[in-house]
Write a protein that holds these residues in place. Sequence first.
Motif, PDB file in Angstrom:
ATOM      1  N   GLY A 216      -2.358   4.436   3.788  1.00  0.00           N
ATOM      2  CA  GLY A 216      -0.915   4.468   3.572  1.00  0.00           C
ATOM      3  C   GLY A 216      -0.276   3.092   3.542  1.00  0.00           C
ATOM      4  N   TYR A 217      -0.972   2.094   4.090  1.00  0.00           N
ATOM      5  CA  TYR A 217      -0.426   0.730   4.074  1.00  0.00           C
ATOM      6  C   TYR A 217      -0.293   0.184   2.658  1.00  0.00           C
ATOM      7  CZ  TYR A 217      -0.422  -0.262   9.101  1.00  0.00           C
ATOM      8  OH  TYR A 217      -0.130  -0.284  10.447  1.00  0.00           O
ATOM      9  N   ASP A 218      -1.150   0.642   1.731  1.00  0.00           N
ATOM     10  CA  ASP A 218      -1.094   0.101   0.370  1.00  0.00           C
ATOM     11  C   ASP A 218       0.279   0.331  -0.249  1.00  0.00           C
ATOM     12  OD1 ASP A 218      -3.717  -0.736   0.552  1.00  0.00           O
ATOM     13  OD2 ASP A 218      -4.542   1.007  -0.493  1.00  0.00           O
ATOM     14  N   GLU A 219       0.768   1.555  -0.188  1.00  0.00           N
ATOM     15  CA  GLU A 219       2.074   1.859  -0.761  1.00  0.00           C
ATOM     16  C   GLU A 219       3.189   1.182   0.023  1.00  0.00           C
ATOM     17  OE1 GLU A 219       4.927   5.680  -1.990  1.00  0.00           O
ATOM     18  OE2 GLU A 219       3.022   6.022  -0.943  1.00  0.00           O
ATOM     19  N   LEU A 220       3.092   1.214   1.337  1.00  0.00           N
ATOM     20  CA  LEU A 220       4.120   0.605   2.169  1.00  0.00           C
ATOM     21  C   LEU A 220       4.231  -0.893   1.902  1.00  0.00           C
ATOM     22  CD1 LEU A 220       6.179   0.516   4.449  1.00  0.00           C
ATOM     23  CD2 LEU A 220       4.288   0.583   6.090  1.00  0.00           C
ATOM     24  N   LEU A 221       3.109  -1.588   1.912  1.00  0.00           N
ATOM     25  CA  LEU A 221       3.140  -3.033   1.691  1.00  0.00           C
ATOM     26  C   LEU A 221       3.588  -3.379   0.271  1.00  0.00           C
ATOM     27  CD1 LEU A 221      -0.067  -4.151   3.609  1.00  0.00           C
ATOM     28  CD2 LEU A 221       2.298  -4.699   4.204  1.00  0.00           C
ATOM     29  N   ALA A 222       3.247  -2.524  -0.688  1.00  0.00           N
ATOM     30  CA  ALA A 222       3.704  -2.766  -2.058  1.00  0.00           C
ATOM     31  C   ALA A 222       5.222  -2.675  -2.149  1.00  0.00           C
ATOM     32  CB  ALA A 222       3.046  -1.778  -3.009  1.00  0.00           C
ATOM     33  N   LEU A 223       5.809  -1.730  -1.431  1.00  0.00           N
ATOM     34  CA  LEU A 223       7.269  -1.589  -1.437  1.00  0.00           C
ATOM     35  C   LEU A 223       7.938  -2.770  -0.736  1.00  0.00           C
ATOM     36  CD1 LEU A 223       7.529   2.238  -0.713  1.00  0.00           C
ATOM     37  CD2 LEU A 223       8.240   1.086  -2.815  1.00  0.00           C
ATOM     38  N   VAL A 224       7.303  -3.258   0.336  1.00  0.00           N
ATOM     39  CA  VAL A 224       7.849  -4.430   1.034  1.00  0.00           C
ATOM     40  C   VAL A 224       7.718  -5.670   0.158  1.00  0.00           C
ATOM     41  CG1 VAL A 224       7.647  -5.916   3.067  1.00  0.00           C
ATOM     42  CG2 VAL A 224       7.386  -3.439   3.310  1.00  0.00           C
ATOM     43  N   ALA A 225       6.524  -5.886  -0.394  1.00  0.00           N
ATOM     44  CA  ALA A 225       6.299  -7.056  -1.230  1.00  0.00           C
ATOM     45  C   ALA A 225       7.181  -7.036  -2.473  1.00  0.00           C
ATOM     46  CB  ALA A 225       4.822  -7.132  -1.633  1.00  0.00           C
TER      47      ALA A 225
END
Length: 357
Positions: A306-315
């Motif tokens: 789930g970090y992939d989507e979360l970090l993509a939204l943050v980045a």
Amino acid sequence: MKAAVFTGPRGKIEFSDVPMPMIGESDALIRITACGVCRSDWHIWNGDWEWVFADPSRPMILGHEAGGVVTAIGKGVTSVAVGDRVTTPFGHACGRCGQCLRGHQNRCERMFFPSIQESGGWAEYMVVRDADLNAIRLPDNVDDLAAAALGCRYMTAFQAVRDRGALKGGETIAVVGCGAVGLAAIEVASALGGRVIAIDIDDSRLERAKELGAFAIVNSRATSPFDTGAAIKAHTRDHQGAEICVDAVGGAVTFQSAFYGLQKGGRLVAIGMTGKEDNGVIPLPIDICVMNELSVCGCSGIPVHGYDELLALVAGGKLHPAALVSRTIKLSEVEQALHDIETFNATGYIVINDMTC
């Protein structure tokens, strides 16, 4: 190394020198650049959660919202290298049990908790166990404050809204409690297209909720849970209630407030865990749950994928966890931060970003 050491329930947090932690073949050592002071830390310091966890060993270094730089790796680690910037979940999964193999690392059957079973991030250095799974590399444009915010409250809020609540664009979602995890849930829900109603007893927190995207606010200070639920429904289509309600505090009052705000077929997601007032047990109006076909679920952390989507939204600038950091402190100021959390004299995240004093 310098560390803030927990000595026992409601005891002094001692700022002292402690031995450097050792790593195994599958572990990484990280130099902490930022670590949050979470209400979960306060619960442990307060002596709560004996009904869930065994007492942490004492003395113990708390802190589970850590971001830092890898300084050493075991010989079996391949996914991160010395010099990588990382964050890490608040619980380190094993990667081998049935839950992990099904992709639910946040439900790991052998979860290893820094702050409870081993020293956490209120120190200059910390061990990340099973680093190939639990050391999450950060994009270059995700800063240290965001890395600390992502370790517990923000990623749990993301999981609660995105996965457990299964928010769809245009749905109404009510978030009860505008503390750090509640504000994160409000920002996430707004970014994902939800119509957000914010509920709290503090007007300043409600104003912050509006800044993060809430279209309606409810001050529940003088109302019963049933009346708070009615106030939520008053802001929904045809006054039928919200599709999703989130209890972002943990306790009978906030849980039931969220429950009574649901429409038929609605989903309640519980994020917060209880304190001594409830000892882990909250009455559930089960007949209403049955008659209205309501769903109630919990949320604890996020699977590693789930970090992939979360970090993509943050980045990508869609989410801004660092903007929720209201105060940065020195490691030696942790005890005062715990007292501020206790008296709700803190809005947003308190993050330690100086580990040397």
